[in-house]
Design a protein around this motif. Sequence first.
Motif, short mmCIF file in Angstrom:
data_model
loop_
_atom_site.label_atom_id
_atom_site.label_comp_id
_atom_site.label_asym_id
_atom_site.label_seq_id
_atom_site.Cartn_x
_atom_site.Cartn_y
_atom_site.Cartn_z
N PRO A 1 -5.15 -14.21 -3.30
CA PRO A 1 -6.04 -13.09 -3.59
C PRO A 1 -7.49 -13.37 -3.22
CG PRO A 1 -4.70 -13.73 -5.51
CD PRO A 1 -4.61 -14.83 -4.51
N THR A 2 -8.20 -12.30 -2.87
CA THR A 2 -9.66 -12.41 -2.78
C THR A 2 -10.27 -12.38 -4.17
OG1 THR A 2 -10.05 -10.01 -2.61
CG2 THR A 2 -9.62 -11.20 -0.56
N GLU B 1 0.40 -12.63 -19.56
CA GLU B 1 0.13 -11.28 -19.08
C GLU B 1 1.03 -10.90 -17.92
OE1 GLU B 1 -4.03 -10.61 -18.33
OE2 GLU B 1 -4.67 -11.82 -20.06
N LEU B 2 1.19 -9.59 -17.73
CA LEU B 2 1.79 -9.06 -16.51
C LEU B 2 0.72 -8.94 -15.45
CD1 LEU B 2 4.24 -7.58 -15.11
CD2 LEU B 2 3.18 -5.45 -15.91
N GLY B 3 1.07 -9.31 -14.22
CA GLY B 3 0.16 -9.17 -13.10
C GLY B 3 0.67 -8.15 -12.09
N ILE B 4 -0.22 -7.27 -11.64
CA ILE B 4 0.08 -6.32 -10.57
C ILE B 4 -0.40 -6.94 -9.26
CG2 ILE B 4 -0.34 -3.99 -9.68
CD1 ILE B 4 -1.32 -3.29 -12.57
N VAL B 5 0.46 -6.95 -8.24
CA VAL B 5 0.09 -7.50 -6.95
C VAL B 5 -0.08 -6.36 -5.95
CG1 VAL B 5 0.71 -9.10 -5.10
CG2 VAL B 5 1.36 -9.61 -7.46
N ILE B 6 -1.25 -6.29 -5.34
CA ILE B 6 -1.56 -5.23 -4.40
C ILE B 6 -0.89 -5.52 -3.05
CG2 ILE B 6 -3.41 -4.03 -3.16
CD1 ILE B 6 -3.29 -3.45 -6.18
N GLY B 7 -0.26 -4.47 -2.49
CA GLY B 7 0.43 -4.64 -1.22
C GLY B 7 -0.27 -4.00 -0.04
N LYS B 8 -1.04 -2.94 -0.30
CA LYS B 8 -1.79 -2.25 0.75
C LYS B 8 -3.21 -2.01 0.27
CE LYS B 8 0.71 1.47 1.21
NZ LYS B 8 1.18 2.78 1.75
N ALA B 9 -4.16 -2.13 1.17
CA ALA B 9 -5.56 -1.89 0.81
C ALA B 9 -5.71 -0.50 0.23
CB ALA B 9 -6.46 -2.06 2.03
N CYS B 10 -6.49 -0.40 -0.84
CA CYS B 10 -6.70 0.91 -1.45
C CYS B 10 -8.12 1.05 -1.95
CB CYS B 10 -5.69 1.19 -2.56
SG CYS B 10 -5.60 -0.01 -3.88
N SER B 11 -8.66 2.24 -1.73
CA SER B 11 -9.99 2.58 -2.19
C SER B 11 -9.98 4.05 -2.55
CB SER B 11 -11.03 2.31 -1.10
OG SER B 11 -12.32 2.72 -1.51
N VAL C 1 -3.75 8.38 -9.08
CA VAL C 1 -2.67 7.74 -9.83
C VAL C 1 -1.35 7.91 -9.09
CG1 VAL C 1 -1.36 7.76 -11.99
CG2 VAL C 1 -3.84 8.01 -12.04
N GLU C 2 -1.14 9.10 -8.52
CA GLU C 2 0.10 9.37 -7.79
C GLU C 2 0.21 8.51 -6.54
OE1 GLU C 2 -0.83 12.29 -10.62
OE2 GLU C 2 -2.07 11.70 -8.90
N GLU C 3 -0.90 8.24 -5.89
CA GLU C 3 -0.88 7.42 -4.68
C GLU C 3 -0.80 5.93 -4.99
OE1 GLU C 3 -3.79 10.10 -1.80
OE2 GLU C 3 -4.66 8.80 -3.34
N ALA C 4 -1.23 5.53 -6.19
CA ALA C 4 -1.40 4.12 -6.50
C ALA C 4 -0.10 3.32 -6.38
CB ALA C 4 -1.97 3.96 -7.91
N THR C 5 1.02 3.91 -6.80
CA THR C 5 2.28 3.16 -6.80
C THR C 5 2.63 2.65 -5.42
OG1 THR C 5 3.08 4.45 -8.68
CG2 THR C 5 4.72 3.28 -7.39
N LEU D 1 -9.42 -2.71 -3.27
CA LEU D 1 -8.40 -3.72 -3.55
C LEU D 1 -7.66 -4.00 -2.26
CD1 LEU D 1 -7.10 -2.11 -6.87
CD2 LEU D 1 -8.68 -4.05 -6.66
N VAL D 2 -7.49 -5.26 -1.93
CA VAL D 2 -6.88 -5.62 -0.65
C VAL D 2 -5.55 -6.33 -0.90
CG1 VAL D 2 -9.15 -5.80 0.45
CG2 VAL D 2 -8.08 -7.85 -0.50
#
Length: 255
Positions: free
Chosen positions: A54-55, A111-121, A125-129, A217-218
Motif C-alpha cells: 500500500p501507499t 480488525e477487518l481490512g478492505i483492500v483497494i483493487g482499482k483507483a477511486c476518487s 457507495v454504489e460504485e465503491a464495491t 485510493l490506489v
Amino acid sequence: MTLRARIEHEGRPRVGVLDGETIRLHEGTIFEPGAATGEEVAAADARWLTPTEPTKMVALWNNFRAAAEKNGWAIPAEPLTFLKAPNSFAAHGQPIPVPKSYDGRVAYEGELGIVIGKACSGVSVEEATSHILGYTCVNDVTAMELLNRDPSFAQWTRAKNFDGFGVFGPVVATGLDPESLTVRTLVNGRERQNYRVDDMIFAPAELVSRLSQDMTLVPGDVIACGTSLGVLPMKAGTVVEIAIDGIGTLRSQYG
C-alpha cells in the motif's frame, strides 16, 4: 472466492492462491493472477509478504456501536480516520519490534481490512464495491500512552506508526460478503475479541465512498475498519492471532 497471497520464493516476490495448506503459484499480479505455473509451496514453509504494497493504510477510530456504547462515545457523523505509513507494515509471521524510544503500554487491535483493487476518487457507495479487490486481517498496533500524553496535541501519528505496527494479511480474500464476517483476536491462544462486522457504523462500501471524496485510493491501499471491545496491552513475547472465517488467521509475535 479466492485467497490471494504474496510470498518470497527463490529470492523474489511471487503471487499465489492459497488452497488449503498449499500455495499454488501463478503468473501475474495480486490484482490479476495469471495462469498457474505448476509450482507449489507449503503454507507452513512460506515466507509471507504483505499481500499488497500500500501507499497508505487509512484506519478508523470509533467505528463500532458496541464499543461506542460501552465507552460513552457519541456515534460519529462521518468516519474518523488516521493514517499508517509504509514503514509500519508487517506481514503474517513477521515479528512486531518493541519500540526503542517508547517503553509504555502497547496494544493489539484486531480488525477487518478492505483492500483497494482499482483507483477511486469521488465514487458513490454504489460504485465503491467495484473498486474493492477483497478483504484481509489487520492488527492495528498502538502505543497507548502516547495518544494523549501531551494535552495540547493528540499523537496519533507517532502512536500508530512505529515499525511493524501495521500488520496485515496473510491473504486477500475475494468474493466475500463483509457483513457476514466475525473478527476474533486470540492472545497467546486465549480469545480476547469476538465481534461481528455488521456492527460497524460505516460499512465497507460507505467507507470507500466517503474516503474517496477526500483522497484518491490506489490499488493495494488498505482501509483498516476499526476495532471493537477487548483491546488490551501486550507484553514482549505475546503471540497475537487475528482470525476471520473466510480469510484466515494473521499471526505475529510482539517483541
